[in-house]
Write an enzyme that holds these catalytic residues in place. Sequence first.
Site, PDB file in Angstrom:
ATOM      1  N   LYS A 117      -8.200   9.145 -18.107  1.00 41.87           N
ATOM      2  CA  LYS A 117      -7.667   8.223 -19.120  1.00 41.87           C
ATOM      3  C   LYS A 117      -8.447   8.323 -20.419  1.00 41.87           C
ATOM      4  O   LYS A 117      -7.867   8.279 -21.504  1.00 41.87           O
ATOM      5  CB  LYS A 117      -7.681   6.779 -18.612  1.00 41.87           C
ATOM      6  CG  LYS A 117      -6.598   6.503 -17.572  1.00 41.87           C
ATOM      7  CD  LYS A 117      -6.460   5.025 -17.269  1.00 41.87           C
ATOM      8  CE  LYS A 117      -5.409   4.811 -16.173  1.00 41.87           C
ATOM      9  NZ  LYS A 117      -5.202   3.403 -15.860  1.00 41.87           N
ATOM     10  N   LYS A 167       2.522   4.349 -15.285  1.00 37.13           N
ATOM     11  CA  LYS A 167       2.824   3.467 -16.413  1.00 37.13           C
ATOM     12  C   LYS A 167       2.409   4.101 -17.719  1.00 37.13           C
ATOM     13  O   LYS A 167       3.016   3.872 -18.757  1.00 37.13           O
ATOM     14  CB  LYS A 167       2.045   2.149 -16.268  1.00 37.13           C
ATOM     15  CG  LYS A 167       2.637   1.203 -15.292  1.00 37.13           C
ATOM     16  CD  LYS A 167       1.802  -0.061 -15.188  1.00 37.13           C
ATOM     17  CE  LYS A 167       2.331  -0.913 -14.052  1.00 37.13           C
ATOM     18  NZ  LYS A 167       1.248  -1.504 -13.255  1.00 37.13           N
ATOM     19  N   LYS A 191       1.650  12.370 -11.104  1.00 33.55           N
ATOM     20  CA  LYS A 191       1.923  11.034 -10.578  1.00 33.55           C
ATOM     21  C   LYS A 191       2.857  10.266 -11.510  1.00 33.55           C
ATOM     22  O   LYS A 191       2.677  10.308 -12.724  1.00 33.55           O
ATOM     23  CB  LYS A 191       0.588  10.290 -10.469  1.00 33.55           C
ATOM     24  CG  LYS A 191       0.678   8.843 -10.034  1.00 33.55           C
ATOM     25  CD  LYS A 191      -0.710   8.192 -10.051  1.00 33.55           C
ATOM     26  CE  LYS A 191      -0.921   7.281 -11.243  1.00 33.55           C
ATOM     27  NZ  LYS A 191      -0.343   5.942 -11.109  1.00 33.55           N
TER      28      LYS A 191
HETATM   29  P1  ATP Z   1      -1.767   3.393 -15.067  1.00 29.87           P
HETATM   30  O1  ATP Z   1      -1.207   4.777 -15.122  1.00 29.87           O
HETATM   31  O2  ATP Z   1      -1.844   2.699 -16.374  1.00 29.87           O
HETATM   32  O3  ATP Z   1      -3.060   3.321 -14.267  1.00 29.87           O
HETATM   33  P2  ATP Z   1      -0.196   2.784 -12.798  1.00 29.87           P
HETATM   34  O4  ATP Z   1       1.168   3.308 -12.917  1.00 29.87           O
HETATM   35  O5  ATP Z   1      -1.195   3.588 -11.997  1.00 29.87           O
HETATM   36  O6  ATP Z   1      -0.721   2.530 -14.264  1.00 29.87           O
HETATM   37  P3  ATP Z   1      -1.380   0.399 -11.700  1.00 29.87           P
HETATM   38  O7  ATP Z   1      -1.135  -1.029 -12.080  1.00 29.87           O
HETATM   39  O8  ATP Z   1      -2.668   1.046 -12.088  1.00 29.87           O
HETATM   40  O9  ATP Z   1      -0.156   1.290 -12.232  1.00 29.87           O
HETATM   41  O10 ATP Z   1      -1.226   0.542 -10.146  1.00 29.87           O
HETATM   42  C1  ATP Z   1      -0.722  -0.471  -9.299  1.00 29.87           C
HETATM   43  C2  ATP Z   1      -0.629   0.056  -7.873  1.00 29.87           C
HETATM   44  O11 ATP Z   1       0.399   1.052  -7.800  1.00 29.87           O
HETATM   45  C3  ATP Z   1      -1.922   0.750  -7.413  1.00 29.87           C
HETATM   46  O12 ATP Z   1      -2.138   0.396  -6.062  1.00 29.87           O
HETATM   47  C4  ATP Z   1      -1.609   2.217  -7.512  1.00 29.87           C
HETATM   48  O13 ATP Z   1      -2.347   2.989  -6.597  1.00 29.87           O
HETATM   49  C5  ATP Z   1      -0.123   2.230  -7.179  1.00 29.87           C
HETATM   50  N1  ATP Z   1       0.558   3.383  -7.795  1.00 29.87           N
HETATM   51  C6  ATP Z   1       0.596   3.662  -9.115  1.00 29.87           C
HETATM   52  N2  ATP Z   1       1.314   4.767  -9.337  1.00 29.87           N
HETATM   53  C7  ATP Z   1       1.741   5.204  -8.102  1.00 29.87           C
HETATM   54  C8  ATP Z   1       2.528   6.317  -7.679  1.00 29.87           C
HETATM   55  N3  ATP Z   1       3.025   7.193  -8.548  1.00 29.87           N
HETATM   56  N4  ATP Z   1       2.776   6.454  -6.352  1.00 29.87           N
HETATM   57  C9  ATP Z   1       2.277   5.562  -5.468  1.00 29.87           C
HETATM   58  N5  ATP Z   1       1.520   4.502  -5.792  1.00 29.87           N
HETATM   59  C10 ATP Z   1       1.248   4.317  -7.111  1.00 29.87           C
HETATM   60 MG    MG Z   2      -3.294   3.118 -12.107  1.00 32.37          MG
END
Ligand code: ATP
Ligand code: MG
Length: 332
Positions: A112, A198, A195
């Site tokens: 990040k 967000k 992955k």
């Molecule tokens: P960022 O990229 O900003 O970190 P994020 O998409 O990873 O955002 P988070 O709020 O950090 O979202 O994650 C919330 C939960 O969703 C965490 O338990 C994370 O492991 C899970 N998660 C996030 N993206 C995935 C994915 N692509 N597949 C499975 N689990 C996910």
């Molecule tokens: Mg995350």
Amino acid sequence: RPRALSGIQPTAGSFHLGNYLGAIRQYVDLQETHDAYYMVVDLHAITVPQDPATLRANTRLAAAQLLAAGLDPERCTLFIQSHVPEHAQLAWVMNCLTGFGEASRMTQFKDKSARQGADRTTVGLFTYPILQVADILLYQADAVPVGEDQRQHIELTRDLAERFNTQFGPTFTVPAPHIVREVAKIYDLQDPTAKMSKSAPSPKGLVNLLDDPKASAKKFRSAVTDTDTVIRFDEENKPGVSNLLTIHSALTGTGIPELEERYTGKGYGALKTDLADIFVAWVTPFRERTQAYLDDPETLDSVLAKGAEKARSVAAETLAAAYDRIGFVPAK
Ligand code: ATP
Ligand code: MG
């Protein structure tokens, strides 16, 4: 009952399909077997710049989505992280037990901060995993439902719990990650080796739960696959098709071998169109339920207030024990 704890960021407004399949669905399941605590982690959200009005709205929106996904306030404790001041307090203690080199090895921070550039990266983003350690240890959690990307942070949590316990005497439960292998990493529909996230560089392969379902259906229909024609689960050679099979299987409960058989002799188009329809049928009532919670802010706020009260009682007890072991003089 064993304890479960997890948190989710309110940063993007809508949750995406990876959040739901990788994490939130497990939150819902663990309500049945665990004393479960789930929170919207607004303290984590401010590790990157946030507009105040948007953050406030997105925090409530996150809670509404968690309820719409099936969290039941009668069976779990749902709260907002900043309502429980002990998170920041225990985080300071944990900061003082973490090596600088140890924190520097966190791959999510490296990714990040590399994307943001050193000038825009905050110290908060650097210590984020240590706040997460405090989040988990405050509730003496046994299980932490998360996606694969969080494994390293849970490992850090275990190390710090053990370090504290060794140095000051048994205080914290050493937690284990609860990661469901099949759905632990949902991939971007346009870049099926990355992955779904967000903070993805482009929204084209990101399926947000609150987007217009028609737009999401289109994303499924134009998902990147490969130049082969066989529908087969093979993550290494066919990441796009494998990701679509994973999502299909998770949303319908049909096993992957059965899906492979069902799609024998059929083209990628059939799989994509079916999946688009399956997603729309699932997400439409989800969006309606989310809207219903937003339309009733009194109920939402009262759920969150009750959740914070319950969470605080647990967190305060743990923090007091930790402060005592460390040698802080109790306030009289
Ligand atoms: P960022 O990229 O900003 O970190 P994020 O998409 O990873 O955002 P988070 O709020 O950090 O979202 O994650 C919330 C939960 O969703 C965490 O338990 C994370 O492991 C899970 N998660 C996030 N993206 C995935 C994915 N692509 N597949 C499975 N689990 C996910
Ligand atoms: Mg995350």
